[in-house]
Design a protein around this motif. Structure first.
Motif, short mmCIF file in Angstrom:
data_model
loop_
_atom_site.label_atom_id
_atom_site.label_comp_id
_atom_site.label_asym_id
_atom_site.label_seq_id
_atom_site.Cartn_x
_atom_site.Cartn_y
_atom_site.Cartn_z
N THR A 152 0.85 -1.19 0.00
CA THR A 152 0.00 0.00 0.00
C THR A 152 0.89 1.24 0.00
OG1 THR A 152 -1.78 -1.09 1.22
CG2 THR A 152 -1.79 1.31 1.21
N LEU A 153 0.52 2.23 -0.82
CA LEU A 153 1.21 3.53 -0.84
C LEU A 153 0.18 4.60 -0.54
CD1 LEU A 153 3.89 4.90 -3.23
CD2 LEU A 153 1.77 6.19 -2.93
N THR A 154 0.51 5.49 0.41
CA THR A 154 -0.41 6.56 0.83
C THR A 154 0.22 7.91 0.62
OG1 THR A 154 -1.39 5.13 2.53
CG2 THR A 154 -1.74 7.49 2.76
N ASP A 155 -0.52 8.83 0.00
CA ASP A 155 -0.10 10.22 -0.12
C ASP A 155 -0.51 10.94 1.15
OD1 ASP A 155 0.71 12.69 -1.65
OD2 ASP A 155 -1.41 13.14 -1.32
N MET A 156 0.46 11.44 1.90
CA MET A 156 0.18 11.96 3.24
C MET A 156 -0.61 13.27 3.22
SD MET A 156 1.26 9.52 4.93
CE MET A 156 0.97 10.19 6.56
N ALA A 157 -0.43 14.11 2.20
CA ALA A 157 -1.13 15.40 2.16
C ALA A 157 -2.62 15.23 1.91
CB ALA A 157 -0.51 16.30 1.12
N SER A 158 -2.99 14.37 0.97
CA SER A 158 -4.40 14.21 0.60
C SER A 158 -5.08 13.07 1.35
CB SER A 158 -4.51 13.95 -0.90
OG SER A 158 -3.94 12.70 -1.24
N GLY A 159 -4.29 12.13 1.86
CA GLY A 159 -4.88 10.96 2.50
C GLY A 159 -5.28 9.87 1.54
N GLY A 160 -5.04 10.08 0.24
CA GLY A 160 -5.36 9.06 -0.75
C GLY A 160 -4.34 7.93 -0.73
N SER A 161 -4.79 6.72 -1.04
CA SER A 161 -3.89 5.58 -1.04
C SER A 161 -4.24 4.63 -2.17
CB SER A 161 -3.94 4.84 0.30
OG SER A 161 -5.20 4.23 0.48
N ILE A 162 -3.27 3.78 -2.51
CA ILE A 162 -3.48 2.73 -3.50
C ILE A 162 -2.70 1.51 -3.06
CG2 ILE A 162 -1.55 3.50 -4.97
CD1 ILE A 162 -3.36 2.64 -7.38
N GLY A 163 -3.28 0.35 -3.24
CA GLY A 163 -2.62 -0.88 -2.82
C GLY A 163 -3.29 -2.08 -3.42
N MET A 164 -2.82 -3.26 -3.01
CA MET A 164 -3.34 -4.51 -3.53
C MET A 164 -4.29 -5.12 -2.50
SD MET A 164 0.10 -6.12 -5.25
CE MET A 164 -0.80 -7.24 -6.31
N THR A 165 -5.45 -5.53 -2.95
CA THR A 165 -6.44 -6.09 -2.05
C THR A 165 -5.97 -7.42 -1.46
OG1 THR A 165 -8.67 -7.00 -1.90
CG2 THR A 165 -7.61 -7.13 -4.03
N VAL A 166 -6.37 -7.68 -0.24
CA VAL A 166 -5.98 -8.93 0.41
C VAL A 166 -6.83 -10.10 -0.06
CG1 VAL A 166 -5.15 -7.76 2.47
CG2 VAL A 166 -7.54 -8.49 2.36
N PHE A 167 -7.85 -9.80 -0.86
CA PHE A 167 -8.75 -10.86 -1.29
C PHE A 167 -8.39 -11.44 -2.66
CE2 PHE A 167 -11.32 -8.07 1.48
CZ PHE A 167 -11.56 -8.98 2.49
N VAL A 209 -8.22 1.52 -4.13
CA VAL A 209 -7.89 2.92 -3.90
C VAL A 209 -8.85 3.50 -2.87
CG1 VAL A 209 -6.90 3.30 -6.19
CG2 VAL A 209 -9.34 3.64 -5.86
N SER A 210 -8.37 4.49 -2.13
CA SER A 210 -9.21 5.13 -1.12
C SER A 210 -8.80 6.59 -0.99
CB SER A 210 -9.06 4.43 0.24
OG SER A 210 -7.73 4.54 0.71
N GLY A 211 -9.63 7.36 -0.31
CA GLY A 211 -9.34 8.77 -0.13
C GLY A 211 -10.20 9.66 -1.00
N PRO A 212 -9.99 11.00 -0.95
CA PRO A 212 -10.82 11.94 -1.69
C PRO A 212 -10.81 11.67 -3.20
CG PRO A 212 -9.44 13.09 -0.10
CD PRO A 212 -8.98 11.68 -0.13
#
Length: 259
Positions: A152-167, A209-212
Motif C-alpha cells: 500500500t502507498l499513501t499520499d500523506m497530504a491528501s490521504g489518498g492511497s493505492i494498494g493490492m487487495t488482500v482478497f 484505492v481510497s481517499g478523496p
C-alpha cells in the motif's frame, strides 16, 4: 461547490475538489526581422505575421507552450480560444495582437520525468524528485519491485492511497515488478526491468484505492508546505508491505506540476 443543510448555519466545507481549466492572455509584437536577423521591412513583417497566425490557428492538436525564466522551465499543452485583429504600424513595420490561451489540463509541468526510489515499508518518505511542485501530480507511474505482499502507498497530504487487495492476487513475487499507471488507472505485473505495462499480466482488478475522489480516480501525489517553511514544498508518501527483502523497493516516475 456550495452545500447548505437545513438547521445548520453557513455551508458544509468541501475539500478535495479538482482545479478548473485556466485561461490567460498573451500579447505578441511582430517586427520585420528576417530569419538571419536583418531588417526585412514591411513585407517581411507581413510574412512573419502570417507564419505566427498559422501557428496559433492550429486546431487539430494542442500546442506546447514553454515558459522560461533563467533556470526555471515550465511547459503546458494549450489551445487558443480567441484572438484580436492585429494593430499594424506601416511606417515602423510592426504589428501587435493578443490571444487568449486555455490550459485544458490546468497545470504547468516539467519538461522531463524524474525517477525516485524508496522503501516499501517506510513511513513519511519525501519524494525528492517532486520537491517544489505546487499542484498535484495526477499521472505518476509507480513501480514496486518484489518480493512484497499486501503493498500500500499513501499520499500523506491528501490521504489518498493505492494498494493490492488482500482478497485477490496480492503478492509481487521476487524478480517481478508491479507497475501502476495512475492516469490510465491500470496495473500490471511484469518480469523485466521496464516501465511499460503492455505485455504484462493485468492486475488492475487487484488494486484498491481510497481517499478523496477515489471513486473516479487513482492516487494524486499532492505537495504540501514542509516543516512550516513556505518555500519548502514536498510530496510525502508512506508505504507498507509484508514478506519483503533487501531487493524490495518502490519507485515513482513523474514530472512536477505547477499552478
Amino acid at each position: 461547490m456550495r452545500v447548505s443543510v437545513t438547521g445548520r448555519p453557513g455551508e458544509l466545507p468541501i475539500v478535495g475538489l479538482d482545479h478548473e481549466a485556466t485561461s490567460f492572455s498573451l500579447t505578441f509584437v511582430v517586427t520585420g526581422a528576417t530569419p538571419a536577423g536583418t531588417d526585412g521591412g514591411f513585407q517581411q513583417m507581413e510574412a512573419n505575421l502570417e507564419a505566427l497566425s498559422a501557428l496559433l490557428g492550429t486546431r487539430n492538436r494542442l500546442m506546447s507552450l514553454r515558459y522560461q525564466a533563467g533556470s526555471i522551465v515550465r511547459i503546458a499543452d494549450v489551445t487558443i480560444t480567441a484572438a484580436s485583429e492585429p494593430e499594424i504600424w506601416v511606417g515602423a513595420a510592426r504589428a501587435r495582437f493578443s490571444v487568449v490561451v486555455e490550459v485544458p489540463g490546468v497545470y504547468w509541468r516539467d519538461e522531463a520525468e524524474a525517477t525516485w526510489q524508496g522503501s516499501v515499508t517506510a513511513p513519511d518518505q519525501v519524494v525528492t524528485t517532486l520537491a517544489g511542485s505546487t499542484a498535484p501530480i495526477t499521472d505518476a507511474l509507480i513501480r514496486v519491485t518484489g518480493p512484497a505482499t499486501n503493498f500500500t502507498l499513501t499520499d500523506m497530504a491528501s490521504g489518498g492511497s493505492i494498494g493490492m487487495t488482500v482478497f485477490l492476487a496480492n503478492v509481487i513475487p521476487e524478480g517481478q515488478r508491479l507497475l501502476i499507471d495512475a492516469a490510465a488507472q491500470r496495473a500490471a505485473l511484469v518480469g523485466t526491468d521496464t516501465w511499460d505495462l503492455d505485455g504484462g499480466t493485468d492486475r488492475t482488478g487487484a488494486m484498491v484505492v481510497s481517499g478523496p475522489g477515489s471513486a473516479t480516480r487513482w492516487i494524486h501525489l499532492t505537495p504540501a508546505i514542509a516543516l512550516g517553511d513556505p518555500f519548502s514544498r514536498a510530496v510525502i508518501v508512506s508505504c507498507s508491505a509484508t514478506a519483503t527483502t533487501s531487493e524490495s523497493a518502490v519507485e515513482i516516475r513523474a514530472r512536477r506540476a505547477y499552478l
